[in-house]
Scaffold this active site. Structure first.
Site, short mmCIF file in Angstrom:
data_model
loop_
_atom_site.label_atom_id
_atom_site.label_comp_id
_atom_site.label_asym_id
_atom_site.label_seq_id
_atom_site.Cartn_x
_atom_site.Cartn_y
_atom_site.Cartn_z
N ASP A 66 5.22 3.19 1.34
CA ASP A 66 5.20 4.40 0.57
C ASP A 66 6.26 5.02 1.36
OD1 ASP A 66 2.81 3.83 -0.64
OD2 ASP A 66 1.62 4.42 0.87
N1 URA Z 1 -0.68 0.21 2.40
C1 URA Z 1 -0.45 1.59 2.15
O1 URA Z 1 -1.38 2.50 2.08
N2 URA Z 1 0.91 2.15 2.20
C2 URA Z 1 1.84 1.15 2.44
O2 URA Z 1 3.12 1.80 2.37
C3 URA Z 1 1.72 -0.15 2.77
C4 URA Z 1 0.52 -0.59 2.70
#
Ligand code: URA
Length: 248
Positions: free
Chosen positions: A107
């Protein structure tokens, strides 16, 4: 003359993306063969004889493979372009001339270990659920999760009506308002870690991926990267997570 190959395989071998992602690009109409957009799955091409374009750039066939581990900073997107103009992870790879893509995603506000490569076949095997590649994350969550919440995460929780696979969870440190926890999972559902903690009532405040298998960031600074060798790649598939080695 070269043998015909499936279009998605050709794209993966040429370093455009994993095979599965290449299939998405084909259905999205981003791939042309001899000037024609091909969206049908199952199309074959003869390398060297037919001209393939991805996003209007010619795909020139197999390249020397390169594998990179980047410590992604927050605020960078893991797509190869961003309509909103936010910084993209590949802009951190000054000095890398090969066209590489991220293996999976992190993310915008997640930092940590991100693999990038031009080897679509290796990317496919890392992402394929049957290979169960372990990823360890460090999450800072609001509050102090009760033992029942930790056990629920370990056994599996409902995320979008589907139970998550068993996870390894360890509390690392309690601060005034938050708790630092490591969690090791092998699935790769979208925003999975955040959704898992949300499901048990402890929202994630910040998230960092520490490792793939037993390949960790070590001392790699935020925004820095290193080129991986064969031995490093083996560590990705080791079912001994870094977390297990260090903590049990
Ligand atoms: N899980 C998440 O919630 N975000 C990420 O970036 C990676 C794994």
């Amino acid at each position: 003359m070269e043998k015909p190959v499936r279009l998605q395989k050709f794209l993966a071998q040429a370093g455009i993306a994993s095979r599965r992602k290449a299939e998405e690009y084909i259905t999205q109409g981003r791939v042309k063969v001899d000037g024609k957009i091909i969206t049908a799955m199952g199309a074959q091409i003869v390398p060297g004889k037919q001209k393939v374009f991805f996003d209007n750039r010619e795909v020139l066939g197999e390249e020397q493979h390169i594998y990179i581990l980047l410590n992604k900073p927050k605020g960078y997107v893991t797509t190869l372009s961003d309509p909103q103009g936010r910084p993209i992870v590949t802009s951190l790879l000054q000095g890398i001339k090969e066209r590489v893509f991220p293996v999976g995603r992190l993310d915008l506000d997640t930092e940590g270990a991100l693999l990038l490569t031009n080897d679509g076949e290796l990317a496919q095997s890392i992402l394929h659920p049957s290979n169960e590649v372990f990823k360890t994350y460090e999450a800072e969550v609001r509050g102090f999760p009760a033992p029942t919440a930790i056990r629920a995460l370990e056994k599996g929780v409902l995320v979008e009506k589907k139970k998550t696979a068993p996870a390894k969870v360890r509390i690392k440190q309690r601060n005034k308002l938050n708790t630092r926890i490591t969690i090791t999972i092998h699935e790769g559902r979208k925003r999975q870690v955040k959704k898992m903690f949300q499901a048990v009532g402890y929202p994630v405040q910040s998230l960092k991926r520490l490792s793939y298998g037993s390949l960790g960031l070590d001392n790699l600074g935020v925004g820095k990267y290193k080129i991986l060798n064969k031995n490093d790649l083996k560590k990705i598939f080791s079912n001994k997570s870094l977390y297990k080695q260090k903590n049990s």
